[in-house]
Design an enzyme around this catalytic site. Structure first.
Site, mmCIF file in Angstrom:
data_model
loop_
_atom_site.group_PDB
_atom_site.id
_atom_site.type_symbol
_atom_site.label_atom_id
_atom_site.label_comp_id
_atom_site.label_asym_id
_atom_site.label_seq_id
_atom_site.Cartn_x
_atom_site.Cartn_y
_atom_site.Cartn_z
ATOM 1 N N CYS A 104 29.920 -51.868 -31.613
ATOM 2 C CA CYS A 104 28.370 -51.621 -32.524
ATOM 3 C C CYS A 104 28.672 -50.350 -33.041
ATOM 4 O O CYS A 104 29.502 -49.227 -32.999
ATOM 5 C CB CYS A 104 27.294 -51.499 -31.084
ATOM 6 S SG CYS A 104 25.671 -50.232 -31.397
ATOM 7 N N ASP A 106 26.823 -47.562 -33.186
ATOM 8 C CA ASP A 106 27.149 -46.316 -32.376
ATOM 9 C C ASP A 106 27.593 -44.900 -32.165
ATOM 10 O O ASP A 106 28.934 -45.708 -31.688
ATOM 11 C CB ASP A 106 26.028 -46.892 -30.293
ATOM 12 C CG ASP A 106 26.012 -45.414 -29.280
ATOM 13 O OD1 ASP A 106 26.614 -44.880 -29.192
ATOM 14 O OD2 ASP A 106 25.161 -46.044 -29.925
ATOM 15 N N ARG A 108 28.737 -43.227 -29.803
ATOM 16 C CA ARG A 108 29.487 -42.571 -29.068
ATOM 17 C C ARG A 108 30.486 -44.329 -28.856
ATOM 18 O O ARG A 108 30.931 -43.997 -27.474
ATOM 19 C CB ARG A 108 28.810 -42.927 -28.108
ATOM 20 C CG ARG A 108 27.434 -41.546 -27.867
ATOM 21 C CD ARG A 108 26.159 -42.558 -26.734
ATOM 22 N NE ARG A 108 25.374 -43.499 -26.708
ATOM 23 C CZ ARG A 108 25.108 -44.242 -26.561
ATOM 24 N NH1 ARG A 108 24.857 -43.246 -24.411
ATOM 25 N NH2 ARG A 108 24.209 -45.175 -26.677
ATOM 26 N N HIS A 160 27.930 -52.212 -25.109
ATOM 27 C CA HIS A 160 27.888 -50.954 -24.518
ATOM 28 C C HIS A 160 26.961 -50.618 -24.082
ATOM 29 O O HIS A 160 25.704 -51.014 -24.334
ATOM 30 C CB HIS A 160 28.618 -49.949 -25.443
ATOM 31 C CG HIS A 160 27.139 -49.873 -26.376
ATOM 32 N ND1 HIS A 160 25.965 -48.229 -26.588
ATOM 33 C CD2 HIS A 160 27.154 -49.737 -27.555
ATOM 34 C CE1 HIS A 160 25.723 -47.876 -27.651
ATOM 35 N NE2 HIS A 160 25.907 -49.085 -28.934
ATOM 36 N N CYS A 163 22.207 -49.265 -25.096
ATOM 37 C CA CYS A 163 22.398 -49.757 -26.527
ATOM 38 C C CYS A 163 20.558 -49.200 -26.951
ATOM 39 O O CYS A 163 20.200 -50.519 -26.898
ATOM 40 C CB CYS A 163 22.795 -51.071 -26.685
ATOM 41 S SG CYS A 163 23.276 -50.958 -28.721
#
Length: 303
Positions: A104, A106, A108, A160, A163
């Site tokens: 992803c 993202d 993080r 994750h 999400c």
């Protein structure tokens, strides 16, 4: 015409920075200033000691500026060269990663960081909710290059928890194009597993399960890909050379709340067994009257 000026500064942490540059920038580790003729470039600010006689002022520390990227890069380079002086020499010669990582976007979930691996270890593709869409030219090109050129041994598909893309797909809201078009693929995953998901009353837990099911469905999409199937057949025909069927496909999930990366407890061969008659493109004879499919399982584990 802009001419570079040499500037010395001390940031709030007391770090001395000396740098020469053509634009007026500054961080704790890097300070540059530009001058046009005898004056400063527009936008100069206060607060530092300069070594160039014609430069009066420049920003001393911009920790909220994009310049932190360059300052941190300098510190990272110097630190890495002290630990491994030949690192960048090796990197300049090319890459040979064992893994393709599809994750992803993202912030993080930085692939190398959470795996504890150095640059050069992973070939990475990231998008919203780690999708493997057969009409996504970017993703398909990455997979083709990784499998046919780099010849990666493993493909990791990583979702994750928490999400944003997955959680957004669970809401009856039009998020606007093109994002809504993208999220519809996750809604399709929900549709395929609606009976199981609807039984989960807690929405956070339902979202976690949808994250996991989405990872499995994207792993299935990898098995469908012609380049993946062709490479698996090639390596199956040369097990003495490769040791195991490649690339192996690994559905995993990352928890930003704990930092744990874990395999999903699934047997992919059970998920794809009924799909082979529809999506399989390659079959080879491994022994008399026994065929092995491009979507077949990896028969030996890596050393």
């Amino acid at each position: 015409m802009l001419r570079a000026a040499r500037v010395t500064a001390r940031g709030p942490l007391g770090r001395r920075a000396v740098c020469t540059g053509s634009d007026h920038t500054c961080t704790a580790g890097i300070v540059t200033a530009a001058r046009a003729g005898s004056g400063l470039a527009a936008g100069a600010t206060r607060g530092l000691h300069v070594t160039h006689p014609e430069v009066a002022e420049a920003p001393a520390y911009l920790e909220n500026s994009v310049e932190e990227l360059f300052a941190n890069n300098l510190q990272w380079r110097e630190s890495l060269k002290q630990k491994d002086p030949e690192f960048f020499t090796r990197m300049a010669k090319g890459q040979k990663p064992r893994y393709l990582w599809i994750g992803c976007a993202d912030s993080r979930v930085p692939a190398e960081t959470i795996c504890g691996l150095p640059p050069g270890s992973l070939f990475v593709h990231r998008n919203i909710a780690n999708m493997v869409n057969n009409v996504d030219v970017s993703a398909m090109s990455v997979i083709q290059f990784a499998v046919t050129v780099l010849k990666v041994q493993h493909i990791v598909i990583c979702g994750h928890y928490n999400c944003g893309g997955v959680m957004a797909s669970m809401k009856n809201v039009d998020h606007g194009s093109p994002l809504e078009n993208w999220l519809r693929n996750i809604r399709d995953v929900y549709r395929l597993h609606r009976e199981e998901l609807d039984r989960i009353g807690d929405m956070d837990e339902r979202g976690k399960r949808l994250v996991e099911l989405n990872v499995v469905e994207q792993a299935i999409n990898l098995y469908k890909a012609r380049t993946v199937q062709a490479r698996r057949v090639e390596t199956m025909q040369n097990l003495s050379k490769y040791g195991f069927v490649q690339p192996r496909i690994h559905p995993v999930v990352y928890d930003p709340g704990t930092g744990e990366l874990r395999r999903l407890d699934v047997l992919m061969r059970e998920w794809i067994r009924d799909l082979v008659p529809i999506y399989n493109l390659y079959s080879i004879e491994t022994s008399p009257q026994v065929e092995w499919d491009g979507m077949g399982c990896s028969m030996t584990l890596p050393p």
